[in-house]
Design an enzyme around this catalytic site. Structure first.
Site, PDB file in Angstrom:
ATOM      1  N   HIS A 264      66.256  25.377  70.666  1.00 44.74           N
ATOM      2  CA  HIS A 264      65.826  25.473  72.056  1.00 44.74           C
ATOM      3  C   HIS A 264      65.730  24.088  72.687  1.00 44.74           C
ATOM      4  O   HIS A 264      66.201  23.871  73.808  1.00 44.74           O
ATOM      5  CB  HIS A 264      64.461  26.175  72.142  1.00 44.74           C
ATOM      6  CG  HIS A 264      64.550  27.667  72.173  1.00 44.74           C
ATOM      7  ND1 HIS A 264      65.424  28.371  71.377  1.00 44.74           N
ATOM      8  CD2 HIS A 264      63.873  28.598  72.906  1.00 44.74           C
ATOM      9  CE1 HIS A 264      65.278  29.662  71.609  1.00 44.74           C
ATOM     10  NE2 HIS A 264      64.350  29.833  72.548  1.00 44.74           N
TER      11      HIS A 264
ATOM     12  N   HIS B 156      57.443  25.264  67.099  1.00 45.99           N
ATOM     13  CA  HIS B 156      58.067  24.263  66.233  1.00 45.99           C
ATOM     14  C   HIS B 156      57.126  23.096  65.869  1.00 45.99           C
ATOM     15  O   HIS B 156      56.116  22.844  66.522  1.00 45.99           O
ATOM     16  CB  HIS B 156      59.339  23.691  66.884  1.00 45.99           C
ATOM     17  CG  HIS B 156      60.467  24.664  66.937  1.00 45.99           C
ATOM     18  ND1 HIS B 156      61.218  25.007  65.840  1.00 45.99           N
ATOM     19  CD2 HIS B 156      60.992  25.366  67.983  1.00 45.99           C
ATOM     20  CE1 HIS B 156      62.152  25.867  66.196  1.00 45.99           C
ATOM     21  NE2 HIS B 156      62.030  26.107  67.488  1.00 45.99           N
TER      22      HIS B 156
END
Length: 260
Positions: free
Chosen positions: A155, A215
């Site tokens: 992303h 993340h």
């Protein structure tokens, strides 16, 4: 359409500000670092966008490359035609999207490979019991188990790279005399330009959400750095060379050469 013309004029004025153009790429790295710190300190409360099932993530980010190509392809054709109708020139400019797609594919596949070779399969998401029966992420996930490896943020990469690509390829609007175009192509070009700027805003917002909700720090920083490096090696290095797709018309910075 008068309202669209006003929006286009304001957006062009914004992107012509040197500080905005020069500092925009580094905003992503700053957001990645600051957002990661906020995540580690748990200073950002859960919201609708902390769920991976939020509307923008499902219908935009997960198919972000498709949105980028869908809007950029006709924009490049229309905007570059206003500068030159030479088929070879237009082909070179469109080839920049082929290059970008190749960069996207190679980088994302590399991220998947790294996660695969550095990971292990676990019975639960808490990683308390390892399952040695499965040695690949695909097999592990198919069995309903949990794979944990070094997951470079795709992303962070794609949102950074797509936004920078759009900003570079829409730069001709600053010098394009749309008034000399007929009504239909001018209207379509303006709508595409507004849509592309809206996509950039969405990419930046979702990049911020990724930074504060998902993340590890290293995963996001490496993903962001990969997007920045891909942009730099193409638009600030290779596209200045003769054997390249070349820079978008009139988008060069001071001291850069443009190939037509």
């Amino acid at each position: 359409m008068a309202a669209v013309d006003v929006v286009v004029c304001n957006l062009v004025t914004l992107w012509r500000i040197p500080a905005v153009r020069h500092k925009f790429p580094w905003m992503f790295l700053l957001i990645a670092v600051v957002g990661s710190i906020l995540k580690e300190l748990q200073l950002v409360p859960e919201t609708y966008f902390s769920s991976r099932r939020n509307f923008l993530n499902v219908y935009f980010v997960k198919v972000s490359w498709g949105w980028t190509l869908l809007l950029l392809t006709p924009f490049i054709l229309l905007s570059n035609t206003a500068f030159s109708r030479n088929a070879v020139y237009l082909g070179r400019r469109l080839f920049s999207l082929v290059v970008a797609t190749a960069v996207w594919y190679v980088c994302t596949e590399t991220f998947f490979y790294i996660e695969d070779v550095t990971g292990s399969c676990y019975q639960t998401d808490s990683m308390d019991v390892k399952n040695t029966q499965f040695s690949s992420k695909a097999d592990c996930r198919r069995a309903g188990l949990h794979w944990h490896g070094f997951d470079i943020s795709g992303h962070s990469f794609i949102l950074t790279y797509s936004a920078l690509l759009i900003v570079e390829e829409t730069a001709p609007m600053a010098s394009l005399k749309t008034a000399s175009m007929s009504a239909l192509p001018r209207g379509v070009l303006n709508l595409l330009y507004v849509a592309l700027n809206l996509i950039v805003i969405i990419w930046m917002w979702m990049f911020l959400c990724t930074s504060v909700y998902f993340h590890d720090v290293s995963h996001k920083v490496l993903g962001t750095a990969s997007g920045l490096l891909a942009w730099f090696l193409t638009y600030r290095f290779w596209y200045l060379k003769a054997l390249s797709p070349g820079l978008p018309p009139q988008s060069r910075l001071k001291g850069q050469k443009q190939h037509t």
